[in-house]
Enzyme design. Sequence first.
Site, PDB file in Angstrom:
ATOM      1  N   TYR A 120       0.857  -1.178   0.000  1.00 35.88           N
ATOM      2  CA  TYR A 120       0.000   0.000   0.000  1.00 35.88           C
ATOM      3  C   TYR A 120       0.898   1.235   0.000  1.00 35.88           C
ATOM      4  O   TYR A 120       1.377   1.685   1.054  1.00 35.88           O
ATOM      5  CB  TYR A 120      -0.888   0.044   1.239  1.00 35.88           C
ATOM      6  CG  TYR A 120      -1.984  -0.991   1.296  1.00 35.88           C
ATOM      7  CD1 TYR A 120      -2.283  -1.810   0.210  1.00 35.88           C
ATOM      8  CD2 TYR A 120      -2.742  -1.147   2.455  1.00 35.88           C
ATOM      9  CE1 TYR A 120      -3.297  -2.753   0.284  1.00 35.88           C
ATOM     10  CE2 TYR A 120      -3.759  -2.073   2.526  1.00 35.88           C
ATOM     11  CZ  TYR A 120      -4.034  -2.881   1.452  1.00 35.88           C
ATOM     12  OH  TYR A 120      -5.038  -3.810   1.527  1.00 35.88           O
ATOM     13  N   PHE A 169     -12.497  -3.814  -0.076  1.00 35.47           N
ATOM     14  CA  PHE A 169     -13.366  -2.962  -0.889  1.00 35.47           C
ATOM     15  C   PHE A 169     -14.786  -2.934  -0.317  1.00 35.47           C
ATOM     16  O   PHE A 169     -15.768  -3.167  -1.037  1.00 35.47           O
ATOM     17  CB  PHE A 169     -13.407  -3.412  -2.356  1.00 35.47           C
ATOM     18  CG  PHE A 169     -12.094  -3.332  -3.066  1.00 35.47           C
ATOM     19  CD1 PHE A 169     -11.216  -2.280  -2.825  1.00 35.47           C
ATOM     20  CD2 PHE A 169     -11.717  -4.309  -3.977  1.00 35.47           C
ATOM     21  CE1 PHE A 169      -9.990  -2.201  -3.483  1.00 35.47           C
ATOM     22  CE2 PHE A 169     -10.504  -4.242  -4.636  1.00 35.47           C
ATOM     23  CZ  PHE A 169      -9.637  -3.178  -4.386  1.00 35.47           C
ATOM     24  N   PRO A 170     -14.937  -2.645   1.004  1.00 31.59           N
ATOM     25  CA  PRO A 170     -16.280  -2.661   1.600  1.00 31.59           C
ATOM     26  C   PRO A 170     -17.216  -1.609   1.013  1.00 31.59           C
ATOM     27  O   PRO A 170     -18.436  -1.748   1.103  1.00 31.59           O
ATOM     28  CB  PRO A 170     -16.015  -2.398   3.088  1.00 31.59           C
ATOM     29  CG  PRO A 170     -14.708  -1.681   3.119  1.00 31.59           C
ATOM     30  CD  PRO A 170     -13.913  -2.280   1.993  1.00 31.59           C
ATOM     31  N   LEU A 171     -16.644  -0.559   0.409  1.00 28.93           N
ATOM     32  CA  LEU A 171     -17.470   0.456  -0.246  1.00 28.93           C
ATOM     33  C   LEU A 171     -17.270   0.440  -1.762  1.00 28.93           C
ATOM     34  O   LEU A 171     -17.460   1.447  -2.434  1.00 28.93           O
ATOM     35  CB  LEU A 171     -17.148   1.850   0.316  1.00 28.93           C
ATOM     36  CG  LEU A 171     -17.505   2.047   1.795  1.00 28.93           C
ATOM     37  CD1 LEU A 171     -17.102   3.429   2.280  1.00 28.93           C
ATOM     38  CD2 LEU A 171     -18.988   1.815   2.023  1.00 28.93           C
ATOM     39  N   GLY A 172     -16.857  -0.689  -2.268  1.00 25.09           N
ATOM     40  CA  GLY A 172     -16.725  -0.854  -3.708  1.00 25.09           C
ATOM     41  C   GLY A 172     -15.328  -0.665  -4.243  1.00 25.09           C
ATOM     42  O   GLY A 172     -14.957  -1.243  -5.257  1.00 25.09           O
ATOM     43  N   GLY A 173     -14.544   0.179  -3.604  1.00 24.91           N
ATOM     44  CA  GLY A 173     -13.164   0.388  -4.033  1.00 24.91           C
ATOM     45  C   GLY A 173     -13.028   0.912  -5.447  1.00 24.91           C
ATOM     46  O   GLY A 173     -11.979   0.782  -6.064  1.00 24.91           O
ATOM     47  N   PRO A 228     -19.577  -1.137  -7.990  1.00 27.38           N
ATOM     48  CA  PRO A 228     -20.467  -0.016  -7.696  1.00 27.38           C
ATOM     49  C   PRO A 228     -21.521  -0.379  -6.666  1.00 27.38           C
ATOM     50  O   PRO A 228     -22.084  -1.475  -6.674  1.00 27.38           O
ATOM     51  CB  PRO A 228     -21.105   0.294  -9.061  1.00 27.38           C
ATOM     52  CG  PRO A 228     -20.956  -0.966  -9.844  1.00 27.38           C
ATOM     53  CD  PRO A 228     -19.686  -1.594  -9.380  1.00 27.38           C
ATOM     54  N   LEU A 229     -21.765   0.547  -5.760  1.00 23.11           N
ATOM     55  CA  LEU A 229     -22.796   0.345  -4.757  1.00 23.11           C
ATOM     56  C   LEU A 229     -24.174   0.483  -5.400  1.00 23.11           C
ATOM     57  O   LEU A 229     -24.360   1.229  -6.360  1.00 23.11           O
ATOM     58  CB  LEU A 229     -22.642   1.370  -3.634  1.00 23.11           C
ATOM     59  CG  LEU A 229     -21.337   1.323  -2.831  1.00 23.11           C
ATOM     60  CD1 LEU A 229     -21.291   2.472  -1.843  1.00 23.11           C
ATOM     61  CD2 LEU A 229     -21.181  -0.009  -2.120  1.00 23.11           C
TER      62      LEU A 229
END
Length: 280
Positions: A60, A207-211, A215-216
């Site tokens: 990272y 990627f809990p929010l899509g990363g 797409p959410l």
Amino acid sequence: MTIDTFSLGGDLTINRLGFGAMRLAMGTFGGPPRAAEGGIAVLRRAVELGVNHIDTAAFYGRGEVRANELIRTALAPYRDGLVIATKVGPLPGPDGRPSGQATPDQLRGLVEADLRSLGLDRLDLVYLRVGGMTGPGGESIAERFAVLAELRAQGLIRHLGVSNVDAAQFAEARAIAPVAAVQNVHADDPGLLAQCEEAGIAYVPFFPLGGGREPLDTERLGKVAVRLGATTAQVAIAALLATSPSVLAIPGTGRLDHLEENLAARELTLTEEDLSDLRG
């Protein structure tokens, strides 16, 4: 539904809403580096707001800005109860993306490098991250996981995890040493999630929010968000945690406003009506 704690490996109590360090140094793997000062501020504020589980990796980073070094600069000496999880296995390809895989004889060096960069004598949780940038499955992980199990026996690692694995690879790892956590891209693998829940193993979707890749469903999230006076990101985090008591969320950001928005999700209570709307 309330956001509570989880006993990682049976002996580390952590909040189920933690923090992912991938975006501290860069917005995306292909993006420019962020200012180190911003990442340091985000980390310190996260801990002030009660985060006690930080997920990181040596890969990272962008240029001279590296997540592990930011964590050490911001938070060392570390307060009691702060759990830092890291991942080993991926190696950078020609474009800098973690597209290659370490061989078994390279893994000790990667673990020792994490110990140095984070300023630790022992790593709380180390995942074997499998498969480069591809999906899970299709290869044995036994030889590599056995190396990490030996490092655990030597005291360099407290708990072991596996990342980007299928059910067969998960079983392969568990036959070698205890697995404390699984980190996969989705929280919708019911079979693997059920095994984790039964065994008291954490399931940690990345990627809990899509990363930027997944797409959410903003229409469903938006309906519930309006009802609760929340944002779609907050509802997404709360919904993820409602999936199972074994699920941990590690949303990441390099911005203070996004950090505070994400962590405010712990104040949400989702009703059965909310969950029904989210399921569609």
